[in-house]
Design a protein around this motif. Structure first.
Motif, mmCIF file in Angstrom:
data_model
loop_
_atom_site.group_PDB
_atom_site.id
_atom_site.type_symbol
_atom_site.label_atom_id
_atom_site.label_comp_id
_atom_site.label_asym_id
_atom_site.label_seq_id
_atom_site.Cartn_x
_atom_site.Cartn_y
_atom_site.Cartn_z
ATOM 1 N N VAL A 1 -39.563 13.936 17.255
ATOM 2 C CA VAL A 1 -39.853 12.747 16.438
ATOM 3 C C VAL A 1 -38.960 11.594 17.169
ATOM 4 N N ALA A 2 -37.706 12.362 17.361
ATOM 5 C CA ALA A 2 -36.537 11.285 17.737
ATOM 6 C C ALA A 2 -35.551 12.013 18.809
ATOM 7 N N GLU A 3 -34.941 11.306 19.563
ATOM 8 C CA GLU A 3 -33.853 11.831 20.605
ATOM 9 C C GLU A 3 -32.656 11.178 20.386
ATOM 10 N N VAL A 4 -31.543 11.773 20.773
ATOM 11 C CA VAL A 4 -30.364 11.174 20.951
ATOM 12 C C VAL A 4 -29.647 11.863 22.284
ATOM 13 N N CYS A 5 -29.039 10.981 23.214
ATOM 14 C CA CYS A 5 -28.447 11.483 24.298
ATOM 15 C C CYS A 5 -27.525 10.867 24.924
ATOM 16 N N GLY B 1 -24.497 15.129 25.089
ATOM 17 C CA GLY B 1 -25.109 15.555 23.968
ATOM 18 C C GLY B 1 -26.755 15.270 24.177
ATOM 19 N N ARG B 2 -27.622 16.005 23.756
ATOM 20 C CA ARG B 2 -28.925 15.915 23.841
ATOM 21 C C ARG B 2 -29.453 16.583 22.623
ATOM 22 N N ILE B 3 -30.091 15.915 21.631
ATOM 23 C CA ILE B 3 -30.466 16.085 20.314
ATOM 24 C C ILE B 3 -32.032 15.987 20.181
ATOM 25 N N TYR B 4 -33.027 16.998 20.198
ATOM 26 C CA TYR B 4 -34.296 16.457 19.821
ATOM 27 C C TYR B 4 -34.452 17.064 18.318
ATOM 28 N N PHE B 5 -34.907 16.094 17.656
ATOM 29 C CA PHE B 5 -35.474 16.360 16.191
ATOM 30 C C PHE B 5 -36.971 16.493 16.097
ATOM 31 N N VAL B 6 -37.220 17.503 15.268
ATOM 32 C CA VAL B 6 -38.575 17.909 15.157
ATOM 33 C C VAL B 6 -38.992 18.319 14.064
ATOM 34 N N ASN B 7 -40.263 18.374 13.683
ATOM 35 C CA ASN B 7 -40.707 18.882 12.348
ATOM 36 C C ASN B 7 -40.884 20.234 12.660
#
Ligand code: COA
Ligand code: AMP
Length: 238
Positions: free
Chosen positions: A173-177, A211-217
């Motif tokens: 849904v959204a990513e931060v890196c 940093g790498r964050i993958y936001f998921v349902n």
């Protein structure tokens, strides 16, 4: 088509990785190109794997925002990600984890965190490893690279944009890196609605943490991970 993946390390520490998807007749040149990329390593591996390729028509659109201070840049990133339904408190907590090494051993992870967008809970099966996005490339890498460099973007953007485009296509849904290069402080956030937003400086100069964050349902976690790791995509255009 074939996924060709290179990685190198020095004294056991990851130095660099890169990947291409190419035709069988181009494997030799592709391997040569990837082998000449890292310049300081004592170990290098190249994997070649046959893949069934699907296409993604368009990459995420790019925007760039520059700030004076990391704090301002992060506030902006948090504001944008709140529009995607992610709570500021969850983002601040995760950023703190990234700033101090998100692996349980205090170092960097070898891939991305998978985070439940609702609760902020980390869902990746192995918190040292995380999940890596592989099997993605541009249909016309040279054309896209020239276009992006002409517009003033970097080679890093060529690869990061491909990864982010695949991630969102797979259902992240959204990513931060942000990168582990202590001198490179630009990071990005990405989502279907926001596109690919480059933000500078998203991390402090000199920091070795990535940093790498993958936001998921939560309910989609397994499907998304399978897509990120197993399905191959070529991206056609910007
Ligand atoms: N960081 C740290 N360690 C890594 C790594 C990474 N990015 N990629 C691989 N490794 C190490 C890990 O120890 C891994 O073992 P693990 O699976 O238990 O974590 C080991 O190398 C073997 O990796 P391998 O299976 O050969 O890698 P892969 O097939 O998953 O391919 C790469 C991954 C190398 C293609 C990918 O990490 C990469 O670098 N892609 C390109 C990313 C890019 O372009 N970045 C720049 C813009 S964001
Ligand atoms: P880099 O973009 O290579 O500076 O890496 C930044 C962060 O992304 C680190 O946490 C890496 O472990 C992670 N990472 C590197 N390659 C991948 C990938 N292919 N997929 C997901 N995360 C990755």
């Amino acid at each position: 088509m074939f996924s060709v993946r290179m990685r190198s390390s020095f004294h056991g520490k990851h130095v660099s990785g890169a990947e291409r998807i190419c035709k069988r007749e181009d494997i030799r040149d592709t391997v040569y190109e990837l082998l000449t990329r890292p310049d300081n390593y004592d170990y290098i591996s190249v994997k070649i794997e046959r893949v069934e390729v699907k296409e993604i028509e368009k990459a995420l659109p790019i925007k760039t925002y520059t700030f004076e201070k990391v704090e301002e840049a992060r506030e902006f990133a948090i504001g944008m990600l709140e529009k995607e339904g992610i709570k500021a408190s969850i983002l601040k907590k995760l950023f703190m984890e990234l700033d101090t090494g998100a692996s349980p051993d205090g170092g960097n992870m070898r891939g991305a965190m998978i985070v439940d967008i609702g609760s902020g809970e980390r869902l990746e099966p192995d918190k040292r490893r995380g999940i890596r996005t592989v099997k993605v490339d541009w249909s016309s890498r040279k054309f896209i690279t020239d276009l992006l460099l002409e517009k003033g973007y970097t080679l890093r953007t060529v690869d990061a944009l491909a990864i982010a485009t695949k991630n969102i296509h797979c259902g992240v849904v959204a990513e931060v890196c942000w990168s582990d290069d202590p001198d490179y402080t630009t990071g990005y956030i990405a989502s279907k609605n926001l596109g690919y937003i480059r933000i500078s400086p998203l991390k402090r100069k000199g920091s070795p943490y990535v940093g790498r964050i993958y936001f998921v349902n939560r309910g989609e976690k397994d499907r998304v991970i399978t897509c990120l790791e197993k399905e191959a995509f070529l991206i056609r255009s910007l």
